[in-house]
Design an enzyme around this catalytic site. Sequence first.
Site, mmCIF file in Angstrom:
data_model
loop_
_atom_site.group_PDB
_atom_site.id
_atom_site.type_symbol
_atom_site.label_atom_id
_atom_site.label_comp_id
_atom_site.label_asym_id
_atom_site.label_seq_id
_atom_site.Cartn_x
_atom_site.Cartn_y
_atom_site.Cartn_z
ATOM 1 N N GLY A 44 0.781 -1.234 0.000
ATOM 2 C CA GLY A 44 0.000 0.000 0.000
ATOM 3 C C GLY A 44 0.812 1.283 0.000
ATOM 4 N N GLU A 99 3.739 4.322 6.126
ATOM 5 C CA GLU A 99 2.521 3.501 6.041
ATOM 6 C C GLU A 99 1.476 4.193 5.174
ATOM 7 O OE1 GLU A 99 0.894 0.952 6.147
ATOM 8 O OE2 GLU A 99 0.903 -0.134 8.040
ATOM 9 N N ASP A 100 0.600 3.395 4.593
ATOM 10 C CA ASP A 100 -0.495 3.960 3.808
ATOM 11 C C ASP A 100 -1.628 4.446 4.704
ATOM 12 O OD1 ASP A 100 -1.210 1.372 4.572
ATOM 13 O OD2 ASP A 100 -1.905 0.750 2.589
ATOM 14 N N ASP A 103 -5.319 2.099 10.706
ATOM 15 C CA ASP A 103 -6.721 1.765 10.976
ATOM 16 C C ASP A 103 -6.823 1.338 12.443
ATOM 17 O OD1 ASP A 103 -9.367 1.021 10.817
ATOM 18 O OD2 ASP A 103 -9.085 -0.611 9.422
ATOM 19 N N LYS A 131 -7.427 6.719 10.213
ATOM 20 C CA LYS A 131 -8.879 6.648 10.448
ATOM 21 C C LYS A 131 -9.159 7.067 11.868
ATOM 22 C CE LYS A 131 -10.409 3.239 7.139
ATOM 23 N NZ LYS A 131 -10.889 1.859 6.931
ATOM 24 N N PHE A 152 -14.215 2.463 4.065
ATOM 25 C CA PHE A 152 -13.167 1.764 3.341
ATOM 26 C C PHE A 152 -12.758 2.585 2.135
ATOM 27 C CE2 PHE A 152 -10.918 -1.433 0.944
ATOM 28 C CZ PHE A 152 -10.182 -2.030 1.954
ATOM 29 N N VAL A 153 -11.489 2.986 2.115
ATOM 30 C CA VAL A 153 -11.012 3.865 1.043
ATOM 31 C C VAL A 153 -9.979 3.143 0.166
ATOM 32 C CG1 VAL A 153 -11.466 6.010 2.293
ATOM 33 C CG2 VAL A 153 -9.245 4.891 2.568
ATOM 34 N N ASP A 159 -5.691 -0.576 -1.697
ATOM 35 C CA ASP A 159 -6.418 -1.511 -2.556
ATOM 36 C C ASP A 159 -7.661 -2.068 -1.901
ATOM 37 O OD1 ASP A 159 -4.946 -3.124 -0.587
ATOM 38 O OD2 ASP A 159 -5.651 -4.823 -1.760
ATOM 39 N N ARG A 165 -5.271 0.380 -6.715
ATOM 40 C CA ARG A 165 -4.067 1.037 -6.179
ATOM 41 C C ARG A 165 -3.605 2.174 -7.084
ATOM 42 N NH1 ARG A 165 -1.980 -2.163 -1.984
ATOM 43 N NH2 ARG A 165 -2.172 -4.406 -2.233
HETATM 44 P P1 IMP Z 1 -4.564 -1.985 10.850
HETATM 45 O O1 IMP Z 1 -3.685 -3.108 11.319
HETATM 46 O O2 IMP Z 1 -6.007 -2.229 11.200
HETATM 47 O O3 IMP Z 1 -4.118 -0.619 11.317
HETATM 48 O O4 IMP Z 1 -4.573 -2.041 9.274
HETATM 49 C C1 IMP Z 1 -3.566 -1.496 8.523
HETATM 50 C C2 IMP Z 1 -3.585 -2.014 7.107
HETATM 51 O O5 IMP Z 1 -4.904 -2.409 6.695
HETATM 52 C C3 IMP Z 1 -3.204 -0.921 6.151
HETATM 53 O O6 IMP Z 1 -1.820 -0.867 5.970
HETATM 54 C C4 IMP Z 1 -3.969 -1.296 4.887
HETATM 55 O O7 IMP Z 1 -3.219 -2.195 4.102
HETATM 56 C C5 IMP Z 1 -5.203 -1.980 5.396
HETATM 57 N N1 IMP Z 1 -6.374 -1.068 5.457
HETATM 58 C C6 IMP Z 1 -6.978 -0.560 6.560
HETATM 59 N N2 IMP Z 1 -7.996 0.244 6.239
HETATM 60 C C7 IMP Z 1 -8.046 0.280 4.888
HETATM 61 C C8 IMP Z 1 -8.882 0.978 3.933
HETATM 62 O O8 IMP Z 1 -9.813 1.738 4.242
HETATM 63 N N3 IMP Z 1 -8.598 0.751 2.627
HETATM 64 C C9 IMP Z 1 -7.595 -0.062 2.199
HETATM 65 N N4 IMP Z 1 -6.782 -0.725 3.055
HETATM 66 C C10 IMP Z 1 -7.009 -0.561 4.382
HETATM 67 MG MG MG Z 2 -4.212 -3.799 1.701
#
Ligand code: IMP
Ligand code: MG
Length: 180
Positions: A44, A99-100, A103, A131, A152-153, A159, A165
Amino acid sequence: MIHPDIESIIISEEQVHERVRELGAEISRDYEGRQLLLVAVLRGAALFIADLSREITVPVELDFMAVSSYGSSTKSSGVVRILKDLDEQIEGRDVLVVEDILDTGLTLKYLLKNLASRRPASLEVITLLSKEGKQRVPISCKYVGFSVPDEFVVGYGLDFAERYRNLPYIGVLRPSAYQD
Ligand code: IMP
Ligand code: MG
């Protein structure tokens, strides 16, 4: 032209580029006189690190890690696996994890703990998106591009099931795009 699977654009291409330029300038000031190792979390953050690194004026090196936490679902599983580790040693180095999106924070929490154990001189995080209100574990990000609502973006590296992407903007996916 907006992609037919996108319900709305929340951050335009111009807004992304402007913010990436600002972040690059801020990082260049903060790390003046130092060398920086940018570590992107694949896949990402690939587009973000490519643009961000070109806005940074201090010497940078790039390295990449791949972790899996999602599969093709839109909900965090909480399970993080290293699929590809760094090629570089990071002991004694200034490391900035790119990081992208932040969440739940579960992915970064695991990653930061793992990287910290390798004793870098400094370890900070830049995330393009955060988020708000979703973090289940506290993560301190030195740099945040944009706060986004809990939807969800996709686009600019993000992606759904490996698609979207390459969209130059960040948008909300139509529910119909992931319900079939
Ligand atoms: P976390 O462990 O819940 O913080 O998730 C982080 C990873 O989940 C990110 O690096 C993304 O790859 C993916 N992710 C979380 N939310 C989204 C979203 O809204 N769109 C796309 N990928 C997401
Ligand atoms: Mg992903």
